[in-house]
Write an enzyme that holds these catalytic residues in place. Structure first.
Site, PDB file in Angstrom:
ATOM      1  N   ASP A  87       0.862  -1.180   0.000  1.00  0.00           N
ATOM      2  CA  ASP A  87       0.000   0.000   0.000  1.00  0.00           C
ATOM      3  C   ASP A  87       0.901   1.233   0.000  1.00  0.00           C
ATOM      4  O   ASP A  87       1.884   1.302   0.747  1.00  0.00           O
ATOM      5  CB  ASP A  87      -0.893  -0.004   1.252  1.00  0.00           C
ATOM      6  CG  ASP A  87      -1.903   1.128   1.237  1.00  0.00           C
ATOM      7  OD1 ASP A  87      -3.056   0.870   0.863  1.00  0.00           O
ATOM      8  OD2 ASP A  87      -1.545   2.263   1.600  1.00  0.00           O
ATOM      9  N   ILE A  88       0.588   2.205  -0.870  1.00  0.00           N
ATOM     10  CA  ILE A  88       1.371   3.439  -0.912  1.00  0.00           C
ATOM     11  C   ILE A  88       1.000   4.296   0.301  1.00  0.00           C
ATOM     12  O   ILE A  88      -0.168   4.587   0.529  1.00  0.00           O
ATOM     13  CB  ILE A  88       1.108   4.220  -2.211  1.00  0.00           C
ATOM     14  CG1 ILE A  88       1.492   3.361  -3.424  1.00  0.00           C
ATOM     15  CG2 ILE A  88       1.904   5.533  -2.223  1.00  0.00           C
ATOM     16  CD1 ILE A  88       1.186   4.008  -4.762  1.00  0.00           C
ATOM     17  N   GLU A 118      -4.692   2.352  -4.235  1.00  0.00           N
ATOM     18  CA  GLU A 118      -3.229   2.386  -4.170  1.00  0.00           C
ATOM     19  C   GLU A 118      -2.640   1.100  -3.604  1.00  0.00           C
ATOM     20  O   GLU A 118      -1.495   1.072  -3.164  1.00  0.00           O
ATOM     21  CB  GLU A 118      -2.767   3.585  -3.331  1.00  0.00           C
ATOM     22  CG  GLU A 118      -3.098   3.511  -1.849  1.00  0.00           C
ATOM     23  CD  GLU A 118      -4.463   4.046  -1.498  1.00  0.00           C
ATOM     24  OE1 GLU A 118      -4.667   4.408  -0.330  1.00  0.00           O
ATOM     25  OE2 GLU A 118      -5.341   4.108  -2.379  1.00  0.00           O
TER      26      GLU A 118
END
Length: 362
Positions: free
Chosen positions: A219-220, A262
């Site tokens: 996950d960003i 994301e």
């Protein structure tokens, strides 16, 4: 017709039916091509084979890429044949297995045929779907007969490989459609549903072979802040760049997908959780040190990750969704511990998390 000949034809028919079933159930294009190559080698008794295919239905050329087994591939040669090449037109018109010598008689001067000839194929087989070539199968050197003489292809063998090519053409077309429809155009990674289909197949294969595989969830970090600060176009640039880093960091037999927003998922076949952790950590560091720049502005980006292992000894009863959920819970731990880190889903850690009230990993 002798009894021996009848038995062989019945056997070949059974093999063709089995092949058709196999091709119809394979949605991974690279895996499908490998199956076609090895089947062709076995049935035609050749030592090698290769296939030139189009990257997409709109592609302007056929490419060999990694689709070869035991052919004399020159690493400095780009085995690329334009779809409008005289070679492709000729193969389309012939629509049957042909030798390089026979092709030379029809197109004496053709640089694309020169490229093919360099691979020393004993037979060139066009894959025809709806009157168009959608692949070119090359058969390598034939296995010698018992007396050491070179074997000629019989008419029966040519008909046999032509039948295989017809089935292969349909399967390649279907797999190509799946390839396109299951790919996110922004990141060029697979979609979530495709990921689960492949994960399910690989988990079943691992159970049958008592093998292992691992799943990574990424996950960003603070991605919403990137969008709010720099705009959604910048966010798209970040997503595409991180996806590219991920894709370049894994092997051809592995699978990367855009899970949603994301989030990204990775499937590492045949890898333990320990090795998957190393891969995840390497990707995390690469992202952290990457120079993201959008419209002259330098942007710092980090990612968090969670790793889960699947094996017959540890968690053989898990479903694909449950395995991904384990990796997601490990990602949740990385988020809660400050982000920009990787967490491996040890059984003790998962047991402790299951006893707690789930929170948000955003």
């Amino acid at each position: 017709m002798t009894e021996t000949t009848q038995e062989k034809e019945i056997f070949d028919l059974e093999q063709t039916l089995n092949l058709f079933r196999s091709l119809c159930t394979t949605i991974e294009l690279p895996k499908l091509i490998q199956s076609i190559l090895y089947t062709s080698m076995a049935q035609m008794r050749v030592t090698g084979a290769g296939m030139l295919t189009m990257g997409t239905l709109e592609s302007g050329s056929f490419r060999l890429g990694a689709n070869s087994v035991n052919l004399e591939v020159n690493p400095i040669v780009k085995y690329t044949i334009p779809t409008k090449s005289p070679l492709v037109t000729t193969l389309s018109n012939i629509a049957s297995p042909v030798t390089v010598k026979q092709l030379r008689e029809k197109i004496p001067v053709c640089k694309d045929l020169d490229t093919i000839e360099g691979l020393k194929p004993t037979l060139v087989v066009p894959l025809i779907f709806r009157r168009r070539v959608n692949g070119i199968l090359l058969l390598g050197e034939r296995i010698e007969s018992e007396d050491g003489s070179e074997l000629e292809y019989s008419e029966y063998e040519k008909n046999q490989i032509a039948t295989l090519a017809s089935l292969a053409a349909i399967a390649v077309n279907n797999a190509s459609l799946v390839e396109i429809s299951s790919t996110d155009m922004m990141t060029h990674l697979k979609y979530k549903y495709y990921f689960y289909n492949i994960l399910s197949d690989r988990m079943e294969a691992s159970l049958n072979s008592k093998g292992i595989l691992s799943v990574i969830m990424f996950d960003i970090d603070f991605f919403k802040k990137v969008n709010d600060t720099y705009g959604h176009n910048c966010g798209d640039y970040i997503l595409a760049s991180v996806a590219s880093i991920i894709k370049k960091s894994i092997r051809g037999k592995d699978l990367a997908a855009r899970y949603g927003g994301e989030e990204f998922t990775l499937l590492l076949s045949g890898e333990s959780g320990r090795n998957a952790y190393r891969v995840a950590e390497r990707i995390r560091k690469t992202v952290e040190n990457y120079h993201f720049e959008y419209q002259g502005q330098k942007i710092s980006v980090t990612i968090s990750g969670g790793v889960a292992e699947f094996s017959t000894e540890i968690n053989s009863t898990l479903s694909p969704e449950e395995l991904v959920d384990v990796a997601d819970k490990a990602l949740y731990v990385s988020k809660n511990k400050g982000r920009n880190r990787i967490t491996f889903a040890f059984p003790a850690l998962m047991a402790a998390l299951d006893s707690e009230q789930p929170g948000s990993n955003q």
